[in-house]
Design a protein around this motif. Structure first.
Motif, PDB file in Angstrom:
ATOM      1  N   MET A  24       0.854  -1.185   0.000  1.00 21.29           N
ATOM      2  CA  MET A  24       0.000   0.000   0.000  1.00 21.29           C
ATOM      3  C   MET A  24       0.898   1.246   0.000  1.00 21.29           C
ATOM      4  SD  MET A  24      -2.850   1.131   2.822  1.00 21.29           S
ATOM      5  CE  MET A  24      -3.773  -0.382   2.576  1.00 21.29           C
ATOM      6  N   ALA A  25       0.693   2.085  -0.971  1.00 24.51           N
ATOM      7  CA  ALA A  25       1.509   3.295  -1.082  1.00 24.51           C
ATOM      8  C   ALA A  25       1.100   4.288  -0.016  1.00 24.51           C
ATOM      9  CB  ALA A  25       1.344   3.900  -2.472  1.00 24.51           C
ATOM     10  N   GLY A  26       1.976   5.229   0.237  1.00 23.62           N
ATOM     11  CA  GLY A  26       1.666   6.240   1.231  1.00 23.62           C
ATOM     12  C   GLY A  26       2.922   6.965   1.656  1.00 23.62           C
ATOM     13  N   ARG A  27       2.766   7.795   2.663  1.00 24.91           N
ATOM     14  CA  ARG A  27       3.897   8.592   3.114  1.00 24.91           C
ATOM     15  C   ARG A  27       4.877   7.739   3.916  1.00 24.91           C
ATOM     16  NH1 ARG A  27       3.470  10.617   8.481  1.00 24.91           N
ATOM     17  NH2 ARG A  27       1.598   9.883   9.568  1.00 24.91           N
ATOM     18  N   GLU A  28       6.123   8.215   3.951  1.00 30.87           N
ATOM     19  CA  GLU A  28       7.132   7.528   4.744  1.00 30.87           C
ATOM     20  C   GLU A  28       6.970   7.909   6.208  1.00 30.87           C
ATOM     21  OE1 GLU A  28      12.009   7.190   5.234  1.00 30.87           O
ATOM     22  OE2 GLU A  28      11.133   8.254   3.509  1.00 30.87           O
ATOM     23  N   LEU A  29       7.068   6.917   7.058  1.00 27.54           N
ATOM     24  CA  LEU A  29       6.985   7.143   8.493  1.00 27.54           C
ATOM     25  C   LEU A  29       8.381   7.202   9.092  1.00 27.54           C
ATOM     26  CD1 LEU A  29       4.189   4.533   9.360  1.00 27.54           C
ATOM     27  CD2 LEU A  29       3.903   6.954   8.774  1.00 27.54           C
ATOM     28  N   ARG A  30       8.501   7.942  10.194  1.00 26.92           N
ATOM     29  CA  ARG A  30       9.755   7.900  10.945  1.00 26.92           C
ATOM     30  C   ARG A  30       9.637   6.828  12.015  1.00 26.92           C
ATOM     31  NH1 ARG A  30      14.480   9.144  12.437  1.00 26.92           N
ATOM     32  NH2 ARG A  30      15.048   9.621  14.602  1.00 26.92           N
ATOM     33  N   SER A  31      10.692   6.033  12.184  1.00 29.99           N
ATOM     34  CA  SER A  31      10.697   4.944  13.148  1.00 29.99           C
ATOM     35  C   SER A  31      11.878   5.065  14.088  1.00 29.99           C
ATOM     36  CB  SER A  31      10.763   3.582  12.436  1.00 29.99           C
ATOM     37  OG  SER A  31       9.660   3.397  11.573  1.00 29.99           O
ATOM     38  N   ILE A  32      11.659   4.705  15.325  1.00 33.60           N
ATOM     39  CA  ILE A  32      12.724   4.561  16.311  1.00 33.60           C
ATOM     40  C   ILE A  32      12.786   3.093  16.691  1.00 33.60           C
ATOM     41  CG2 ILE A  32      13.438   5.056  18.681  1.00 33.60           C
ATOM     42  CD1 ILE A  32      12.296   7.871  18.319  1.00 33.60           C
ATOM     43  N   ILE A  33      13.974   2.526  16.567  1.00 35.54           N
ATOM     44  CA  ILE A  33      14.201   1.121  16.867  1.00 35.54           C
ATOM     45  C   ILE A  33      15.090   1.038  18.106  1.00 35.54           C
ATOM     46  CG2 ILE A  33      15.149  -1.063  16.015  1.00 35.54           C
ATOM     47  CD1 ILE A  33      14.684   0.060  13.150  1.00 35.54           C
ATOM     48  N   ILE A  34      14.673   0.272  19.078  1.00 39.07           N
ATOM     49  CA  ILE A  34      15.448   0.126  20.310  1.00 39.07           C
ATOM     50  C   ILE A  34      16.129  -1.231  20.291  1.00 39.07           C
ATOM     51  CG2 ILE A  34      15.403   0.194  22.825  1.00 39.07           C
ATOM     52  CD1 ILE A  34      12.763   1.732  22.601  1.00 39.07           C
ATOM     53  N   GLY A  35      17.443  -1.217  20.118  1.00 37.10           N
ATOM     54  CA  GLY A  35      18.213  -2.446  20.101  1.00 37.10           C
ATOM     55  C   GLY A  35      18.760  -2.768  18.726  1.00 37.10           C
ATOM     56  N   ALA A  36      20.072  -3.057  18.666  1.00 37.68           N
ATOM     57  CA  ALA A  36      20.724  -3.407  17.398  1.00 37.68           C
ATOM     58  C   ALA A  36      21.167  -4.856  17.405  1.00 37.68           C
ATOM     59  CB  ALA A  36      21.921  -2.479  17.138  1.00 37.68           C
ATOM     60  N   GLY A  37      20.321  -5.696  17.992  1.00 32.48           N
ATOM     61  CA  GLY A  37      20.548  -7.127  17.901  1.00 32.48           C
ATOM     62  C   GLY A  37      19.867  -7.686  16.667  1.00 32.48           C
ATOM     63  N   MET A  38      19.641  -8.986  16.676  1.00 30.83           N
ATOM     64  CA  MET A  38      19.064  -9.638  15.508  1.00 30.83           C
ATOM     65  C   MET A  38      17.769  -8.985  15.048  1.00 30.83           C
ATOM     66  SD  MET A  38      16.277 -11.800  14.864  1.00 30.83           S
ATOM     67  CE  MET A  38      15.953 -12.674  16.396  1.00 30.83           C
ATOM     68  N   ALA A  39      16.832  -8.737  15.970  1.00 26.24           N
ATOM     69  CA  ALA A  39      15.519  -8.228  15.595  1.00 26.24           C
ATOM     70  C   ALA A  39      15.561  -6.765  15.182  1.00 26.24           C
ATOM     71  CB  ALA A  39      14.534  -8.422  16.747  1.00 26.24           C
ATOM     72  N   GLY A  40      16.353  -5.960  15.863  1.00 27.07           N
ATOM     73  CA  GLY A  40      16.467  -4.552  15.506  1.00 27.07           C
ATOM     74  C   GLY A  40      17.062  -4.364  14.121  1.00 27.07           C
ATOM     75  N   LEU A  41      18.101  -5.126  13.815  1.00 28.11           N
ATOM     76  CA  LEU A  41      18.691  -5.058  12.476  1.00 28.11           C
ATOM     77  C   LEU A  41      17.689  -5.505  11.425  1.00 28.11           C
ATOM     78  CD1 LEU A  41      22.258  -6.491  13.176  1.00 28.11           C
ATOM     79  CD2 LEU A  41      21.591  -4.096  12.971  1.00 28.11           C
ATOM     80  N   LEU A  42      16.918  -6.534  11.738  1.00 31.07           N
ATOM     81  CA  LEU A  42      15.898  -7.002  10.805  1.00 31.07           C
ATOM     82  C   LEU A  42      14.909  -5.892  10.473  1.00 31.07           C
ATOM     83  CD1 LEU A  42      14.136  -9.154   9.344  1.00 31.07           C
ATOM     84  CD2 LEU A  42      13.061  -9.583  11.567  1.00 31.07           C
TER      85      LEU A  42
END
Length: 487
Positions: A1-19
């Motif tokens: 679905m097209a639309g505007r880009e969202l800003r995201s904050i990711i907590i943690g640079a382990g396996m799941a955060g990198l994913l």
């Protein structure tokens, strides 16, 4: 679905955060920041560096579906290789420039359609999306043993290994008989002058191959990725997975009887001394605790200078460990392989949702999340590998990939402008928890042992159904179970 880009904050640079970061970037969204409390990527594979560290999931299964690694050195990869794999994937996908290292998130608050995040160094940030990829095994649990503060020699938790402390020829004690303790004992059994394994609870051990991949095999994996698919999902892998999940979800299944027979034969054929065998024999059914895979623990515990102590510890003394039966073990080093505080998840971070709802309050009786992914009253927040997920059943990478695809579909409502926030209804969570608790009571995890899977009421806090069911519910969110904020 097209639309505007969202800003995201990711907590943690382990396996799941990198994913999450890689998936966002793959769809063209680059407005995200990863806050990582450590100085490197890798999560638990950065925190844990103890001797013998390895993953108990086959290496080719513990790999992103979009980033095969033909160069694993072994069927079960050692920890340093896994950390290097995540570092390489992060580098190749251009994720490192998005990471703020040595920056721990202190709080996150949903306000005016955004998440407002504050770090311990005073940094403030905001975004429409909050990805909690904080993992489970990162808050060390120190056993409450009297006298520990009087021990005059070095001691540390296994996840805080001090590599400056010499090991060869030393008298070493290891407290804890889970996967970590088993791996450490196997690794130190040929190095320590005297090695004592303090075992509170015996463990069933599944035999596994100590297979090393040859240069020719690694070259074949590079040239023919279908060989990796065979390891990941071929008939043998599928049969093992089916047997294990059938055993877990039905404590009376023939598959569990088969597993019980395998682990009993492993013990019987590996250990001949009757007294030692008795110490190593659990009083509960196989797979009630998280299954331990080891090719060499039984051999290690029988080596000269290695001792299994299954008596009760009275207290730690300045120079060693005093047992209640009067035995004293003098030590040069004490290692606590005593696990983690698995009920913490995002905590001690303070998270506030709609109308100031504190996650600590919502979780007062225990961590809960709808299908282990989302929480009522906390819009646009995902918990990758969150509470009640399939943490003991399957590859956590496979789990996280399915969870992200599920959550990403929810975000399409926000991208399109038809919603400002999406979160599950309380009724949906309560229905899920009721069904999950009923099913969990029938699993092998509830068959009569103590484990870190159980909550205060003795109910396993893990996924109690099949992998096929998890895949099905993760395929598409049921929007009827979600509250869509439109203002």
């Amino acid at each position: 679905m097209a639309g505007r880009e969202l800003r995201s904050i990711i907590i943690g640079a382990g396996m799941a955060g990198l994913l999450a970061a890689i998936r966002l970037k793959a769809r063209g969204e680059t407005d995200f920041t990863i806050y990582e409390k450590g100085d490197k990527v890798g999560g638990t594979w950065r925190e844990n560096t103890y001797p013998g560290l390895a993953c108990d999931t086959p290496a080719h299964s513990y790999t992103y579906s979009f980033a095969y690694n033909p160069d694993w050195s072994a069927y079960y990869a050692p920890g340093p290789e896994i950390r290097e794999y995540f570092e390489r994937v992060a580098r190749e996908h251009g994720i490192l420039e998005h990471i703020r290292f040595n920056t721990e998130v202190e709080s996150a608050e949903w306000k005016d359609g955004q998440w407002h995040v504050r770090t311990r160094d005073g940094t403030e940030d905001h975004a429409e999306v909050l990805v909690a990829a904080t993992g489970v095994l990162h808050h060390p649990l120190i056993a409450d043993i009297p006298g520990l503060d009087t021990f005059e020699r070095p001691w540390f938790h296994s996840a805080r290994w001090d590599h400056s402390i010499p090991l060869d020829g030393k008298r070493i004690g290891v407290i804890g008989s889970g996967s970590t303790g088993v791996q450490i004992i196997a690794a130190l059994s040929t190095r320590a002058g005297r090695l004592v394994h303090f075992q509170r609870t015996a463990q069933w051990i599944m035999p596994c191959p100590a297979t090393k991949y040859s240069a020719e095999e690694r070259r074949a994996f590079r040239e023919n990725p279908a060989l990796i698919d065979e390891v990941r999902s071929g008939p043998d892998a599928a049969a093992r997975r089916a047997r294990f999940q059938s055993a877990i979800i039905d404590a009376n299944s023939p598959q569990l009887l088969e597993i019980q027979d395998i682990v009993e034969r492993n013990l019987d054929e590996s250990v001949k001394d009757p007294a030692l065998k008795a110490k190593l024999t659990p009083n509960y059914r196989a797979a009630c605790k998280r299954m331990i895979f080891s090719p060499d623990y039984y051999a290690a515990i029988q080596r000269p200078g290695v001792y299994l102590e299954n008596g009760e510890i009275d207290r730690i003394m300045p120079k060693g460990v005093q047992m209640k039966d009067g035995t004293f073990h003098e030590l040069d080093l004490l290692v606590m392989a005593t696990g983690f505080r698995v009920d913490q998840f995002v905590r001690p971070m303070k998270v506030f949702g709609e109308d100031g709802l504190a996650l600590d309050d919502f979780w007062a009786k225990g961590p809960r999340a709808y299908y282990a992914v989302t929480v009522p009253g906390f819009p646009n927040m995902v918990l990758l590998n969150g509470p009640t997920g399939p943490v003991g059943n399957f590859s956590l990478i496979d789990v996280a990939e399915l969870q992200w695809n599920y959550f990403d579909q929810l975000l399409d409502r926000v991208r399109s402008g038809s919603a400002t926030g999406v979160s599950p209804t309380l009724a949906a969570l309560e229905r899920y928890e009721s069904e999950r608790n009923e099913a969990a009571r029938k699993t092998v995890f509830a068959s009569g042992c103590k484990s870190w899977y159980l909550d205060a009421n003795g109910i396993p806090q893990v996924w109690p159904w099949s992998w096929a069911h998890f895949t099905q519910v993760m395929e598409h969110p049921c929007l009827e179970d979600y509250h869509i904020n439109t203002a």
